[in-house]
Write a protein that holds these residues in place. Sequence first.
Motif, PDB file in Angstrom:
ATOM      1  N   VAL A   1       8.074 -13.998   1.398  1.00 36.06           N
ATOM      2  CA  VAL A   1       7.405 -14.042   2.363  1.00 36.06           C
ATOM      3  C   VAL A   1       6.671 -14.900   3.101  1.00 36.06           C
ATOM      4  O   VAL A   1       5.682 -16.135   1.875  1.00 36.06           O
ATOM      5  CB  VAL A   1       6.010 -13.191   2.620  1.00 36.06           C
ATOM      6  CG1 VAL A   1       6.002 -12.443   3.498  1.00 36.06           C
ATOM      7  CG2 VAL A   1       6.473 -11.834   1.752  1.00 36.06           C
ATOM      8  N   LEU A   2       6.891 -15.592   4.312  1.00 40.51           N
ATOM      9  CA  LEU A   2       6.723 -16.667   5.034  1.00 40.51           C
ATOM     10  C   LEU A   2       5.590 -15.978   6.352  1.00 40.51           C
ATOM     11  O   LEU A   2       5.427 -14.981   6.800  1.00 40.51           O
ATOM     12  CB  LEU A   2       8.167 -16.994   5.529  1.00 40.51           C
ATOM     13  CG  LEU A   2       9.071 -17.798   5.141  1.00 40.51           C
ATOM     14  CD1 LEU A   2       9.627 -18.459   5.622  1.00 40.51           C
ATOM     15  CD2 LEU A   2       8.540 -18.223   4.272  1.00 40.51           C
ATOM     16  N   ASP A   3       4.751 -16.502   6.136  1.00 36.59           N
ATOM     17  CA  ASP A   3       3.327 -15.497   7.513  1.00 36.59           C
ATOM     18  C   ASP A   3       3.143 -16.995   8.304  1.00 36.59           C
ATOM     19  O   ASP A   3       2.268 -17.322   7.446  1.00 36.59           O
ATOM     20  CB  ASP A   3       2.877 -15.143   6.150  1.00 36.59           C
ATOM     21  CG  ASP A   3       1.521 -14.731   6.822  1.00 36.59           C
ATOM     22  OD1 ASP A   3       1.303 -13.935   8.103  1.00 36.59           O
ATOM     23  OD2 ASP A   3       0.410 -14.398   6.308  1.00 36.59           O
TER      24      ASP A   3
ATOM     25  N   ALA B   1       6.919 -13.480  -4.418  1.00 31.74           N
ATOM     26  CA  ALA B   1       6.286 -12.688  -6.241  1.00 31.74           C
ATOM     27  C   ALA B   1       5.070 -12.411  -5.727  1.00 31.74           C
ATOM     28  O   ALA B   1       3.960 -12.274  -6.985  1.00 31.74           O
ATOM     29  CB  ALA B   1       6.294 -12.817  -7.209  1.00 31.74           C
ATOM     30  N   GLY B   2       4.469 -12.413  -4.457  1.00 30.77           N
ATOM     31  CA  GLY B   2       2.887 -12.000  -4.269  1.00 30.77           C
ATOM     32  C   GLY B   2       1.882 -13.217  -4.711  1.00 30.77           C
ATOM     33  O   GLY B   2       0.942 -13.007  -4.523  1.00 30.77           O
TER      34      GLY B   2
ATOM     35  N   PRO C   1       0.979  -1.076  -0.305  1.00 29.65           N
ATOM     36  CA  PRO C   1       0.268   0.488  -0.307  1.00 29.65           C
ATOM     37  C   PRO C   1       0.584   1.093  -0.050  1.00 29.65           C
ATOM     38  O   PRO C   1       0.698   1.794  -0.185  1.00 29.65           O
ATOM     39  CB  PRO C   1      -0.712  -0.077   1.465  1.00 29.65           C
ATOM     40  CG  PRO C   1      -0.789  -1.513   1.649  1.00 29.65           C
ATOM     41  CD  PRO C   1       0.865  -2.239   1.219  1.00 29.65           C
ATOM     42  N   SER C   2       1.990   1.176   0.629  1.00 33.16           N
ATOM     43  CA  SER C   2       2.190   2.414   0.643  1.00 33.16           C
ATOM     44  C   SER C   2       3.298   2.313  -0.860  1.00 33.16           C
ATOM     45  O   SER C   2       4.570   4.189  -0.669  1.00 33.16           O
ATOM     46  CB  SER C   2       4.113   2.486   1.993  1.00 33.16           C
ATOM     47  OG  SER C   2       4.659   1.550   1.312  1.00 33.16           O
ATOM     48  N   GLY C   3       2.942   1.975  -1.766  1.00 30.00           N
ATOM     49  CA  GLY C   3       4.167   2.010  -2.998  1.00 30.00           C
ATOM     50  C   GLY C   3       5.409   1.601  -3.387  1.00 30.00           C
ATOM     51  O   GLY C   3       6.140   1.380  -3.935  1.00 30.00           O
ATOM     52  N   ALA C   4       6.371   0.678  -1.905  1.00 32.10           N
ATOM     53  CA  ALA C   4       7.262   0.517  -1.638  1.00 32.10           C
ATOM     54  C   ALA C   4       7.157  -1.422  -2.439  1.00 32.10           C
ATOM     55  O   ALA C   4       6.465  -1.790  -2.284  1.00 32.10           O
ATOM     56  CB  ALA C   4       7.925   0.214  -0.653  1.00 32.10           C
ATOM     57  N   PRO C   5       7.731  -1.495  -3.017  1.00 32.23           N
ATOM     58  CA  PRO C   5       7.884  -3.235  -3.300  1.00 32.23           C
ATOM     59  C   PRO C   5       8.190  -3.856  -2.597  1.00 32.23           C
ATOM     60  O   PRO C   5       9.250  -4.170  -1.803  1.00 32.23           O
ATOM     61  CB  PRO C   5       8.844  -3.379  -4.406  1.00 32.23           C
ATOM     62  CG  PRO C   5      10.509  -2.293  -4.765  1.00 32.23           C
ATOM     63  CD  PRO C   5       8.610  -0.981  -3.597  1.00 32.23           C
ATOM     64  N   ALA C   6       7.037  -5.314  -2.725  1.00 27.97           N
ATOM     65  CA  ALA C   6       6.805  -6.249  -1.560  1.00 27.97           C
ATOM     66  C   ALA C   6       8.193  -7.016  -1.506  1.00 27.97           C
ATOM     67  O   ALA C   6       8.546  -7.196  -2.389  1.00 27.97           O
ATOM     68  CB  ALA C   6       5.638  -7.098  -1.580  1.00 27.97           C
TER      69      ALA C   6
ATOM     70  N   ALA D   1       7.688 -15.784  10.092  1.00 28.86           N
ATOM     71  CA  ALA D   1       7.154 -14.592   9.525  1.00 28.86           C
ATOM     72  C   ALA D   1       8.461 -13.889   9.391  1.00 28.86           C
ATOM     73  O   ALA D   1       9.560 -14.007   9.997  1.00 28.86           O
ATOM     74  CB  ALA D   1       6.675 -13.519  10.395  1.00 28.86           C
ATOM     75  N   LEU D   2       8.664 -13.738   7.727  1.00 33.00           N
ATOM     76  CA  LEU D   2       9.613 -13.621   7.548  1.00 33.00           C
ATOM     77  C   LEU D   2      10.147 -13.487   5.740  1.00 33.00           C
ATOM     78  O   LEU D   2       8.963 -13.760   5.334  1.00 33.00           O
ATOM     79  CB  LEU D   2      10.677 -15.663   7.224  1.00 33.00           C
ATOM     80  CG  LEU D   2      12.449 -14.829   6.583  1.00 33.00           C
ATOM     81  CD1 LEU D   2      13.265 -14.329   7.727  1.00 33.00           C
ATOM     82  CD2 LEU D   2      13.192 -15.836   6.645  1.00 33.00           C
ATOM     83  N   ALA D   3      10.899 -11.895   5.745  1.00 34.27           N
ATOM     84  CA  ALA D   3      10.864 -11.031   4.026  1.00 34.27           C
ATOM     85  C   ALA D   3      12.228 -11.599   4.086  1.00 34.27           C
ATOM     86  O   ALA D   3      12.522 -11.218   3.864  1.00 34.27           O
ATOM     87  CB  ALA D   3      10.211 -10.123   4.378  1.00 34.27           C
ATOM     88  N   VAL D   4      12.165 -12.209   2.523  1.00 31.11           N
ATOM     89  CA  VAL D   4      13.722 -12.246   1.523  1.00 31.11           C
ATOM     90  C   VAL D   4      13.135 -11.481   0.502  1.00 31.11           C
ATOM     91  O   VAL D   4      12.168 -11.745   0.094  1.00 31.11           O
ATOM     92  CB  VAL D   4      13.728 -13.204   1.820  1.00 31.11           C
ATOM     93  CG1 VAL D   4      15.159 -13.322   1.146  1.00 31.11           C
ATOM     94  CG2 VAL D   4      13.922 -14.534   2.732  1.00 31.11           C
ATOM     95  N   GLU D   5      14.179 -10.269   0.416  1.00 35.91           N
ATOM     96  CA  GLU D   5      14.449  -9.309  -1.113  1.00 35.91           C
ATOM     97  C   GLU D   5      14.013 -10.407  -2.206  1.00 35.91           C
ATOM     98  O   GLU D   5      15.209 -11.692  -1.607  1.00 35.91           O
ATOM     99  CB  GLU D   5      15.015  -8.476  -0.276  1.00 35.91           C
ATOM    100  CG  GLU D   5      15.016  -7.545   0.209  1.00 35.91           C
ATOM    101  CD  GLU D   5      13.751  -6.572   0.331  1.00 35.91           C
ATOM    102  OE1 GLU D   5      12.601  -6.574  -0.779  1.00 35.91           O
ATOM    103  OE2 GLU D   5      12.631  -6.389   1.212  1.00 35.91           O
ATOM    104  N   ARG D   6      14.452  -9.740  -2.970  1.00 39.64           N
ATOM    105  CA  ARG D   6      14.535 -10.056  -4.139  1.00 39.64           C
ATOM    106  C   ARG D   6      16.458 -10.462  -4.771  1.00 39.64           C
ATOM    107  O   ARG D   6      17.086  -9.089  -4.068  1.00 39.64           O
ATOM    108  CB  ARG D   6      13.994  -9.325  -5.647  1.00 39.64           C
ATOM    109  CG  ARG D   6      14.294 -10.107  -7.429  1.00 39.64           C
ATOM    110  CD  ARG D   6      13.670  -9.440  -8.421  1.00 39.64           C
ATOM    111  NE  ARG D   6      12.165  -9.411  -7.754  1.00 39.64           N
ATOM    112  CZ  ARG D   6      11.722 -10.443  -9.108  1.00 39.64           C
ATOM    113  NH1 ARG D   6      12.300 -11.120  -9.666  1.00 39.64           N
ATOM    114  NH2 ARG D   6      10.265 -10.483  -8.984  1.00 39.64           N
ATOM    115  N   GLY D   7      16.985 -11.271  -5.479  1.00 38.73           N
ATOM    116  CA  GLY D   7      18.211 -11.544  -5.199  1.00 38.73           C
ATOM    117  C   GLY D   7      19.394 -11.704  -3.417  1.00 38.73           C
ATOM    118  O   GLY D   7      20.302 -12.020  -4.016  1.00 38.73           O
ATOM    119  N   GLU D   8      18.072 -11.534  -2.733  1.00 35.72           N
ATOM    120  CA  GLU D   8      18.800 -11.284  -0.966  1.00 35.72           C
ATOM    121  C   GLU D   8      19.365 -12.694  -1.193  1.00 35.72           C
ATOM    122  O   GLU D   8      18.708 -13.932  -1.445  1.00 35.72           O
ATOM    123  CB  GLU D   8      18.682 -11.108  -0.075  1.00 35.72           C
ATOM    124  CG  GLU D   8      19.047 -10.974   1.371  1.00 35.72           C
ATOM    125  CD  GLU D   8      17.708 -10.191   2.321  1.00 35.72           C
ATOM    126  OE1 GLU D   8      18.467  -9.998   3.125  1.00 35.72           O
ATOM    127  OE2 GLU D   8      16.462 -10.344   1.944  1.00 35.72           O
TER     128      GLU D   8
END
Length: 365
Positions: free
Chosen positions: A12-14, A70-71, A3-8, A30-37
Amino acid sequence: MTPSGAPAPFLVLDGLAKRFGGHTVLDGVALAVERGEVLALLGPSGSGKTTLLRLLAGFETPDAGRILVAGERLDTLPPARRNVGMVFQHYALFPHLSVGENVGFGLRLPRAEAAARVAAALASVDLEGFERRRVGEISGGQQQRVALARALAPEPRLLLLDEPLSNLDPTLRERTRRELRRALAKVGITTLLVTHEQEEAFHLGDRVAVLGGGRLHQVGTPEELYERPATRFVAGFVGRASALPGTFLGLEGAAARMRIVAGDTEVCWTGEAAEGLAAGQRVELLVRPEALELRPAGGFEALPGRVVERRYAGHGTYYTVALDGGTAEVEALAGPHTAAPGETVHVGLRRGTPLPRIFPLEGAA
Ligand code: ADP
Ligand code: MG
């Protein structure tokens, strides 16, 4: 987009949970990993690391929670449609097949295209031209990279590595670690790498996630984990630390004060407190060896004890000191003052090091 416009985040582990029988292995991860990370998942043996990778690959089904790539939901897809590459702890290579046959195994592509894929995957792990070699005649480190090339050949969107270096003897391990790091940087694929070794996690991970007792304790850069551990578990598991029991006195600005008693000496030391501590509460100070120094007997704001062990480690000398009154055994990195085993010394906080952390004493009210 969020919603803030930043790429998700890419992965994502939820609220991921997994039980075996009545035993909860993963509890709301719960964990979020960026693309390429490259995210290193660090935890002791039995903490659920392999289980987490198996949930991602689709070999296990979560009892609760979702996995998004990727969502889009990943956990609802059958394993074959997830497009996830996994390198198992024991590589699972076919010893009777050549390197090229191993890497190309399961690729459903026309012959020439498959050969090009295999060549590209081998090149990405610096094994160009190894196609015809037998798996049995290459080194352990090279086998590790063949397993990696096999995982990369189908061009997965996500790479999972389970203790990738634990099979190798210590002399090979460090070199292979550097080679693995280089290969991961080169392919730039989003990677979740599992290990129980802090050094490996710090070297390979852009960030490190610490797993213990079924839950994720902290996700951060190696510096953040080492200097600002979020929980008692992280402070004790990531890097070396001594635990000093004492009484929480309260906050003075941003600094937390605690009283520690050793024999007939009482000191008031400063640390950084976990949230929610009350004055008078029993707490523990978790302090790194380099934040403690030996001082001659009679030091101010220092705790008396006796040297029980001296350990020379090249870059410095470590002392184990048994504090008076059985308060604790602590490990200190030598400062200007040195001592021999059996000698009486004082131990003080060294200036200029990150503040040690104060946590509630486990098992105390
Ligand atoms: P790690 O990889 O961190 O060493 P695992 O994920 O392999 O840990 O295992 C975590 C816990 O789950 C262990 O106690 C293990 O015995 C248990 N476990 C793993 N897989 C199964 C299974 N298929 N059935 C029952 N228990 C399991
Ligand atoms: Mg495991």
